[in-house]
Design an enzyme around this catalytic site. Structure first.
Site, mmCIF file in Angstrom:
data_model
loop_
_atom_site.group_PDB
_atom_site.id
_atom_site.type_symbol
_atom_site.label_atom_id
_atom_site.label_comp_id
_atom_site.label_asym_id
_atom_site.label_seq_id
_atom_site.Cartn_x
_atom_site.Cartn_y
_atom_site.Cartn_z
ATOM 1 N N ASN A 1 1.000 -1.392 0.018
ATOM 2 C CA ASN A 1 0.019 0.337 -0.115
ATOM 3 C C ASN A 1 1.038 1.250 0.625
ATOM 4 O O ASN A 1 1.315 1.675 1.254
ATOM 5 C CB ASN A 1 -1.111 -0.318 1.956
ATOM 6 C CG ASN A 1 -1.968 1.146 1.292
ATOM 7 O OD1 ASN A 1 -1.611 2.761 0.659
ATOM 8 N ND2 ASN A 1 -3.180 0.196 1.970
ATOM 9 N N LYS B 1 0.495 3.845 2.413
ATOM 10 C CA LYS B 1 0.222 3.568 3.745
ATOM 11 C C LYS B 1 2.175 3.584 4.321
ATOM 12 O O LYS B 1 3.055 4.582 5.515
ATOM 13 C CB LYS B 1 0.623 1.737 4.434
ATOM 14 C CG LYS B 1 -0.897 1.323 5.131
ATOM 15 C CD LYS B 1 -0.714 0.383 4.593
ATOM 16 C CE LYS B 1 -1.952 0.439 5.819
ATOM 17 N NZ LYS B 1 -2.252 -1.359 6.076
ATOM 18 N N ASP C 1 -1.812 -3.638 11.233
ATOM 19 C CA ASP C 1 -3.171 -3.887 10.911
ATOM 20 C C ASP C 1 -4.414 -3.086 11.448
ATOM 21 O O ASP C 1 -4.070 -2.423 12.710
ATOM 22 C CB ASP C 1 -3.169 -5.722 10.771
ATOM 23 C CG ASP C 1 -4.606 -6.061 10.593
ATOM 24 O OD1 ASP C 1 -4.592 -6.016 9.511
ATOM 25 O OD2 ASP C 1 -4.889 -6.625 10.927
ATOM 26 N N PHE D 1 -8.397 6.634 2.414
ATOM 27 C CA PHE D 1 -8.753 6.278 1.071
ATOM 28 C C PHE D 1 -9.594 4.901 2.089
ATOM 29 O O PHE D 1 -9.624 5.934 3.458
ATOM 30 C CB PHE D 1 -7.450 5.036 1.064
ATOM 31 C CG PHE D 1 -6.753 4.835 2.179
ATOM 32 C CD1 PHE D 1 -6.245 3.065 2.337
ATOM 33 C CD2 PHE D 1 -4.858 5.188 2.154
ATOM 34 C CE1 PHE D 1 -5.422 2.542 4.024
ATOM 35 C CE2 PHE D 1 -4.521 5.033 3.403
ATOM 36 C CZ PHE D 1 -4.706 3.995 3.866
ATOM 37 N N TYR E 1 -12.110 3.561 4.537
ATOM 38 C CA TYR E 1 -13.652 4.437 5.029
ATOM 39 C C TYR E 1 -13.758 6.096 5.120
ATOM 40 O O TYR E 1 -14.665 6.329 5.735
ATOM 41 C CB TYR E 1 -14.456 3.736 6.831
ATOM 42 C CG TYR E 1 -14.082 1.649 5.895
ATOM 43 C CD1 TYR E 1 -15.575 2.048 5.764
ATOM 44 C CD2 TYR E 1 -13.529 0.959 6.348
ATOM 45 C CE1 TYR E 1 -15.708 0.023 5.483
ATOM 46 C CE2 TYR E 1 -13.521 -0.145 6.087
ATOM 47 C CZ TYR E 1 -13.815 -0.708 5.590
ATOM 48 O OH TYR E 1 -14.836 -1.756 5.172
ATOM 49 N N ASP E 2 -12.417 6.693 4.910
ATOM 50 C CA ASP E 2 -12.063 8.018 5.095
ATOM 51 C C ASP E 2 -13.369 8.043 4.979
ATOM 52 O O ASP E 2 -13.429 9.998 5.490
ATOM 53 C CB ASP E 2 -10.786 8.255 4.729
ATOM 54 C CG ASP E 2 -9.501 7.818 5.683
ATOM 55 O OD1 ASP E 2 -9.497 7.824 6.954
ATOM 56 O OD2 ASP E 2 -8.284 7.607 4.986
ATOM 57 N N LYS F 1 -4.536 14.599 9.048
ATOM 58 C CA LYS F 1 -4.967 13.206 9.788
ATOM 59 C C LYS F 1 -3.785 12.840 9.892
ATOM 60 O O LYS F 1 -4.332 11.464 10.586
ATOM 61 C CB LYS F 1 -4.727 12.477 8.012
ATOM 62 C CG LYS F 1 -5.417 11.401 8.579
ATOM 63 C CD LYS F 1 -6.022 10.332 7.047
ATOM 64 C CE LYS F 1 -6.285 8.997 7.087
ATOM 65 N NZ LYS F 1 -6.147 8.248 6.171
#
Length: 198
Positions: free
Chosen positions: A9, A12, A71, A158, A160-161, A181
């Protein structure tokens, strides 16, 4: 020092690089695309911590590099903490499927469709594991409380943001700047604790 973040990702990876830079750490942070590929085991843990450790241990085993894995997911109060560790695959679509994030988000909204607004409390949760080749392990947890909204807003972030508003805010996390954020997010909190330990 080389440090591996066991993820493909890109977002991330960028997020953790920002945290490391802010902590003034001189670390070369690599992602899974920067090392020889290896067979990645499925996330079979029942907690965020279990899955983070599983991925970090596996990365160390195959690469020999100190490794970080996280996670994270959304825990909705009205859904008894679900989708939780199943957040990324809540809709049942396989990884890489087009619009998997959108399908997950729409399913959660449908599942809370009859829940009154005042009961839409939720939290983003992250467990970040740091595992060294010598066997040392540490796990750091971060949480961001807030609530869900009924319709997606914002183009950032990305997952559920677009439907999550953190406590004390009116914007969704998809409407915040990356720096805003990072300052409040579950992953930012866990990664900052990890950076301090480094």
């Amino acid at each position: 020092m080389n440090l591996l973040l066991a993820t493909r990702n890109k977002k991330k990876l960028i997020e953790l690089r920002r945290v490391m830079e802010a902590a003034a750490l001189s670390i070369d942070l690599l992602g899974l695309d920067d090392v020889d590929s290896y067979p990645e085991a499925p996330e079979t843990g029942l907690t965020f911590e279990d899955n983070a450790l599983l991925k970090a241990r596996e990365a160390v085993q195959y690469t020999g590099l100190p490794s970080i894995a996280d996670d994270s997911g959304l825990a909705v109060d009205a859904l008894n903490g679900m989708p939780g560790v199943f957040s990324a695959r809540w809709s049942g679509l396989p990884g890489g499927a087009p619009d998997r994030d959108g399908a997950n988000l729409r399913l959660v909204l449908a599942q809370v469709g009859d829940v009154p607004d005042e009961h839409l409390g939720a939290a983003f949760v992250c467990a970040a594991a740091l595992v060294y080749p010598d066997g040392r392990e540490q796990v750091f947890r971060g949480e961001m409380r807030g609530h869900l909204i009924r319709a997606p807003r914002g183009d950032g972030g990305f997952g559920y943001d677009p439907i999550f508003v953190a406590d004390g805010y009116t914007k969704t996390t998809a409407e915040l700047t990356p720096e805003e954020k990072d300052a409040i997010s579950h992953r930012g909190k866990a990664f900052r604790a990890l950076a301090t330990a480094l």
